[in-house]
Design an enzyme around this catalytic site. Structure first.
Site, short mmCIF file in Angstrom:
data_model
loop_
_atom_site.label_atom_id
_atom_site.label_comp_id
_atom_site.label_asym_id
_atom_site.label_seq_id
_atom_site.Cartn_x
_atom_site.Cartn_y
_atom_site.Cartn_z
N ASP A 13 0.76 -1.14 0.06
CA ASP A 13 0.10 -0.04 0.00
C ASP A 13 0.76 1.19 0.00
O ASP A 13 0.43 2.43 0.58
CB ASP A 13 -0.85 -0.01 1.12
CG ASP A 13 -1.79 -1.24 1.37
OD1 ASP A 13 -2.30 -1.73 0.41
OD2 ASP A 13 -1.66 -1.80 2.30
N LYS A 16 1.82 2.13 -5.18
CA LYS A 16 2.65 1.94 -6.20
C LYS A 16 2.02 2.12 -7.64
O LYS A 16 2.52 2.44 -8.55
CB LYS A 16 2.98 0.42 -6.34
CG LYS A 16 3.96 -0.07 -5.29
CD LYS A 16 4.31 -1.33 -4.91
CE LYS A 16 3.04 -2.28 -4.57
NZ LYS A 16 2.69 -2.16 -3.02
N GLY A 42 -4.58 -4.19 -4.36
CA GLY A 42 -5.46 -3.37 -4.64
C GLY A 42 -4.64 -2.25 -5.08
O GLY A 42 -3.73 -1.78 -4.35
N HIS A 43 -4.91 -1.72 -6.55
CA HIS A 43 -3.76 -0.61 -6.85
C HIS A 43 -4.91 0.40 -7.44
O HIS A 43 -5.75 0.28 -7.92
CB HIS A 43 -2.88 -1.04 -8.14
CG HIS A 43 -1.75 -1.84 -7.80
ND1 HIS A 43 -1.12 -2.81 -8.85
CD2 HIS A 43 -1.36 -2.27 -6.66
CE1 HIS A 43 -0.34 -3.24 -8.15
NE2 HIS A 43 -0.49 -3.18 -6.78
N GLN A 229 1.68 -6.01 -3.23
CA GLN A 229 2.29 -6.39 -1.98
C GLN A 229 3.82 -5.66 -1.90
O GLN A 229 3.91 -4.75 -2.79
CB GLN A 229 2.35 -7.82 -1.53
CG GLN A 229 1.09 -8.28 -1.38
CD GLN A 229 0.40 -8.88 -2.53
OE1 GLN A 229 1.06 -9.45 -3.42
NE2 GLN A 229 -0.89 -8.72 -2.90
N THR A 304 -8.72 -3.68 -0.95
CA THR A 304 -9.22 -4.87 -1.24
C THR A 304 -10.27 -5.33 -0.13
O THR A 304 -11.39 -5.82 -0.31
CB THR A 304 -8.18 -6.06 -1.21
OG1 THR A 304 -7.08 -5.55 -2.22
CG2 THR A 304 -8.89 -7.35 -1.53
N PRO A 308 -9.09 -1.35 8.23
CA PRO A 308 -8.21 0.09 8.72
C PRO A 308 -6.83 -0.60 8.92
O PRO A 308 -6.42 -1.51 9.46
CB PRO A 308 -8.72 0.26 10.17
CG PRO A 308 -9.61 -0.80 10.66
CD PRO A 308 -10.28 -1.68 9.29
#
Ligand code: IMP
Length: 428
Positions: A13, A16, A42-43, A229, A304, A308
């Site tokens: 996170d 990227k 998740g990007h 990741q 994703t 938190p």
């Protein structure tokens, strides 16, 4: 150097996706490759105020005329891939890149998701079936896309795997009925339907990606590798066992795509502070109101899972370690704007473990439990920096913060993220 790798240097996170998007454009990239992970990632890319979140599709997918590649090291859930392709088309029509998928990718099957859900408490996984799919990959029991191109062959592989997985799930689960969720006919039909729809998409091609990459290298095409990741989540080099099941670090590029090690400039992406989702050690974590502030201002909730994220100070011992593992040539610092208004700012520059000092991170979680952190304190800045586009636009104290990163790591910080948008970048 023409080829680029973008690798996360912390626990993921780092932002990227945005940097992949920026460098794809700036460096004239022809091909964007994902080489590991799956829809645990998740990007997010923000274009003209619109947020695009990708889990499986490479971030370069928004560029028509380019080729995006899902390499053999990725694990795919066909239903998710189909949904992402449909969403993409509904948002940008046909204005997106071509998608080439390796026939060697492993498929995430329903039993993997069930096994992951039963076991997820251990490391706080995303419950997407990623770990069990890689387990079967290494255990030589996986179902690959190449097995799913012919219905008879696919049906047979599913039948074989179901026998074993039903037994396994019964053993693993406290609920006797969990294995009953696995209906052979439904699995075959659903997967066949989704995969057929993916294959019918004129912009999708399934083939041996390694040959394509080899030919592209010979033709002098510019290739970008997009890590999902990050270094400390790497199965080999991360904070094991609190890691994902693939290799986001540099070696994953070669095993996960078939690319030859030539002409590769490696960028490490560093968030201006540190975050982590799920369980595991995190020495500079802030459990106080400042941690909450970082979470709120930085919108630190999983792309994703919505979970938190844990937040804390920047830890330069981690970046030094990530440099060592990946051979970074340069750094990209993201989300610097989130630190505006915090004074003073702290940066971890060393640990004391059992009376011994070190300035490089250790992944031994027993040692991490007892580290004493050595911090440097820097003055903060109050100004809103989201409009900064060049070095001289940044407040002196923000420049000092960046210089601290450069001095400690002995690497140049070439790009600085100052806001979520595509253009909110200071380039040096
Ligand atoms: P898995 O990858 O779903 O098996 O989860 C293993 C660990 O990696 C968990 O702590 C997850 O929270 C973490 N993880 C997986 N993907 C990401 C990501 O894209 N960003 C941050 N953490 C991740």
């Amino acid at each position: 150097m023409k080829n680029i790798a973008i690798i996360g240097s912390q626990w993921g996170d780092e932002g990227k996706g945005k940097m992949v998007d920026y460098l794809t454009q700036k460096k004239g990239i022809d091909i964007v490759v994902r080489y590991q992970g799956g829809n645990n990632a998740g990007h997010t890319v923000v274009v003209e105020g619109k947020k695009h979140a990708f889990h499986l599709l490479p971030s370069g997918i928004l560029y028509k005329g380019k080729t995006c590649v899902i390499g053999n090291g990725v694990v795919i859930n066909p239903a998710i891939l189909l949904e992402e392709l449909k969403n993409l088309e509904s948002q940008v029509g046909e204005k997106h890149a071509q998608l080439l998928i390796s026939s060697k990718v492993h498929l995430i099957m329903p039993w993997h998701i069930i096994r992951d859900s039963i076991n997820s408490g251990k490391v706080g996984s995303t419950k997407r079936g990623i770990g069990p799919t890689y387990m079967d990959y290494v255990g030589r029991q996986g179902i690959r896309l190449i097995d799913a191109l012919d219905k008879k062959r696919f049906t047979q592989r599913i039948r074989e795997e179901l026998i074993w997985n039903k037994k396994l799930i019964k053993l693993m689960s406290k609920h006797a009925d969990t294995a009953k969720e696995l209906n052979e006919k439904k699995i075959i039909n659903d997967y066949w339907q989704d995969l057929s729809a993916i294959r019918k998409n004129p912009l999708v091609k399934i083939s041996d990606v390694s040959q394509f990459l080899s030919q592209s290298q010979e033709k002098g095409k510019n290739i970008l590798f997009e890590g999902a990741q990050a270094t400390l989540l790497d199965i080999a080099h991360g904070t094991y066992p609190f890691v994902t099941s693939s290799n986001p670090t540099i070696g994953g590029i070669y095993t996960g795509s078939g690319f030859r090690p030539r002409n590769l400039r490696v960028y490490g992406v560093v968030k201006a502070y540190t975050t982590r989702v799920g369980k595991g050690p995190f020495p500079t974590e802030l459990k106080d109101s400042l941690g909450k502030q970082l979470r709120k201002v930085g919108n630190e909730f999983g792309t994703t899972t919505g979970r938190p994220r844990r937040c804390g100070w920047l830890d330069l011992t981690i970046i030094k370690y990530a440099k060592l593992i990946n051979g970074f040539d340069a750094l990209v610092l993201t989300k610097l704007d989130i630190l505006s208004g915090i004074n003073p700012l702290k940066i971890a520059v060393g640990y004391e473990i059992d009376g011994q000092k070190t300035d490089i991170f250790t992944t031994d979680f027993q040692k991490l439990k007892k580290v004493k952190i050595i911090y440097d304190e820097l003055p903060g800045w109050k100004e809103d920096i989201t409009k900064a586009r060049k070095w001289s636009d940044l407040p002196k104290n923000a420049q000092r913060y960046i210089q601290k990163v450069e001095d400690f790591t002995n690497l140049p910080v070439e790009l600085i993220g100052v806001g979520p948008g595509r253009k909110e970048i200071v380039s040096r």
